[in-house]
Write an enzyme that holds these catalytic residues in place. Sequence first.
Site, PDB file in Angstrom:
ATOM      1  N   ARG A   1     -10.973 -57.235  21.146  1.00 30.37           N
ATOM      2  CA  ARG A   1     -11.328 -58.459  20.437  1.00 30.37           C
ATOM      3  C   ARG A   1     -10.290 -59.557  20.580  1.00 30.37           C
ATOM      4  NH1 ARG A   1     -13.966 -54.408  18.586  1.00 30.37           N
ATOM      5  NH2 ARG A   1     -11.954 -53.397  18.746  1.00 30.37           N
ATOM      6  N   THR A   2      -9.023 -59.212  20.379  1.00 27.23           N
ATOM      7  CA  THR A   2      -8.014 -60.272  20.396  1.00 27.23           C
ATOM      8  C   THR A   2      -7.893 -60.847  21.807  1.00 27.23           C
ATOM      9  OG1 THR A   2      -6.889 -59.066  18.644  1.00 27.23           O
ATOM     10  CG2 THR A   2      -5.679 -60.848  19.657  1.00 27.23           C
TER      11      THR A   2
ATOM     12  N   LYS B   1       9.593 -52.702  37.199  1.00 27.64           N
ATOM     13  CA  LYS B   1      10.813 -52.513  38.009  1.00 27.64           C
ATOM     14  C   LYS B   1      12.066 -52.598  37.165  1.00 27.64           C
ATOM     15  CE  LYS B   1       8.582 -55.238  41.648  1.00 27.64           C
ATOM     16  NZ  LYS B   1       8.720 -56.545  42.310  1.00 27.64           N
TER      17      LYS B   1
ATOM     18  N   ARG C   1       0.873 -59.733  22.784  1.00 28.13           N
ATOM     19  CA  ARG C   1       0.716 -58.503  21.979  1.00 28.13           C
ATOM     20  C   ARG C   1       1.740 -57.495  22.464  1.00 28.13           C
ATOM     21  NH1 ARG C   1      -4.613 -55.358  20.171  1.00 28.13           N
ATOM     22  NH2 ARG C   1      -4.530 -57.080  18.719  1.00 28.13           N
TER      23      ARG C   1
HETATM   24  C1  NCD Z   1      -6.256 -54.545  15.164  1.00 31.10           C
HETATM   25  C2  NCD Z   1      -4.901 -54.485  15.797  1.00 31.10           C
HETATM   26  O1  NCD Z   1      -4.769 -54.396  17.011  1.00 31.10           O
HETATM   27  O2  NCD Z   1      -3.955 -54.540  15.049  1.00 31.10           O
HETATM   28  N1  NCD Z   1      -7.310 -54.842  16.004  1.00 31.10           N
HETATM   29  C3  NCD Z   1      -7.605 -56.138  16.299  1.00 31.10           C
HETATM   30  O3  NCD Z   1      -6.782 -56.889  16.742  1.00 31.10           O
HETATM   31  N2  NCD Z   1      -8.847 -56.548  16.058  1.00 31.10           N
HETATM   32  C4  NCD Z   1      -6.531 -53.367  14.338  1.00 31.10           C
HETATM   33  C5  NCD Z   1      -6.406 -52.023  14.957  1.00 31.10           C
HETATM   34  O4  NCD Z   1      -6.071 -51.877  16.116  1.00 31.10           O
HETATM   35  O5  NCD Z   1      -6.643 -51.079  14.237  1.00 31.10           O
END
Ligand code: NCD
Length: 332
Positions: A75-76, A105, A126
């Site tokens: 989703r993100t 590397k 992320r």
């Molecule tokens: C969440 C995350 O990655 O923190 N998911 C998301 O971004 N929609 C929640 C999860 O992974 O449980």
Amino acid sequence: MSMSNIATYPSSQVEAIHGNFQGKDIVSLDQFTVGDLYMVFNLALKMRELVLTSEPSQILAGKVISLLFFEPSSRTFGSFASAVKRLGGQTLDIQNPEMVTSVHKGETFEDTIRVFEAYSDAIVLRHPRSGAARAAAEAARFVPVINAGDGTNEHPTQTLLDLCTLYERFGRLDHLTGLLVGDALNSRTMHSLMRGLSLFEHNRLYILAPDQLRLARDDFVACRSRGIELIEIASEREIPTNCDFWYWTRIQQERFSSPEEYQKLAAGKFVATPELLARYAKKDMILMDPLPRVGTIDPMVDQDERAVYLRSQIRNGLYTRMALLALIMGRA
Ligand code: NCD
């Protein structure tokens, strides 16, 4: 496992938005005021129109956004990629940088960030390490960094869409009673949501977590001192019947040291079922989940009108991220 998230970073350490998003890093919910949140929600409504009418947009024309995802994401990642493209911009999509970039590397995290800032106008990051977004924001000298989830710490853009979903349903973000279920210790979406709800008055949250995955004590105290009424409950039988929303989450498998440890704790997970809703949920509440659900919501619940996780909640992820990007890029 993490010990504390909410108490770790006092708001004085992050740059406040105060009505001006342009060029700013988005690391924590603590940067937002109530007014900043409404700026995002109002613009998200316009973005919704744009999407629903498939109107071509040039808002991010000429902009390239790096999506650096060191952890899996549907989703993100998908909504950020879609948001940029819907607004006429382009993305540099890097999933698993540790496999496909020079990180493999041995290049440092900071160098990697500096490389991608040279190629793009913003970095969406992320990372499995709590605090990585802040470290990236410090390493990047020229472009903003957006935290798309850092370890067990925060996930501020998830909270934008969660709050937007609550606001859309209730027309307010104060005087709400919510139930947070699942991995309170490790869930960054829960941690950011608590921060967000603490900006508004008279919110009460019940937390239902397996005993070993309760909210860290420091976080509990920090949240309470922010004005949220927090009540921990130990079983489904204690769920109060007056909740405006339930926020369900999975047990965070990847945060455990071994599959055995996870198996042990996941056995105690809570599952949302039609029976549970029938018994404890009021008619006009909503059931939210940042997803993925991993056996934590019975698919039979999906038909219930109150289940918004595969409806408005994920769609709001697209609209709020479009709004946020437009604001940060100074193109709102
Ligand atoms: C969440 C995350 O990655 O923190 N998911 C998301 O971004 N929609 C929640 C999860 O992974 O449980």
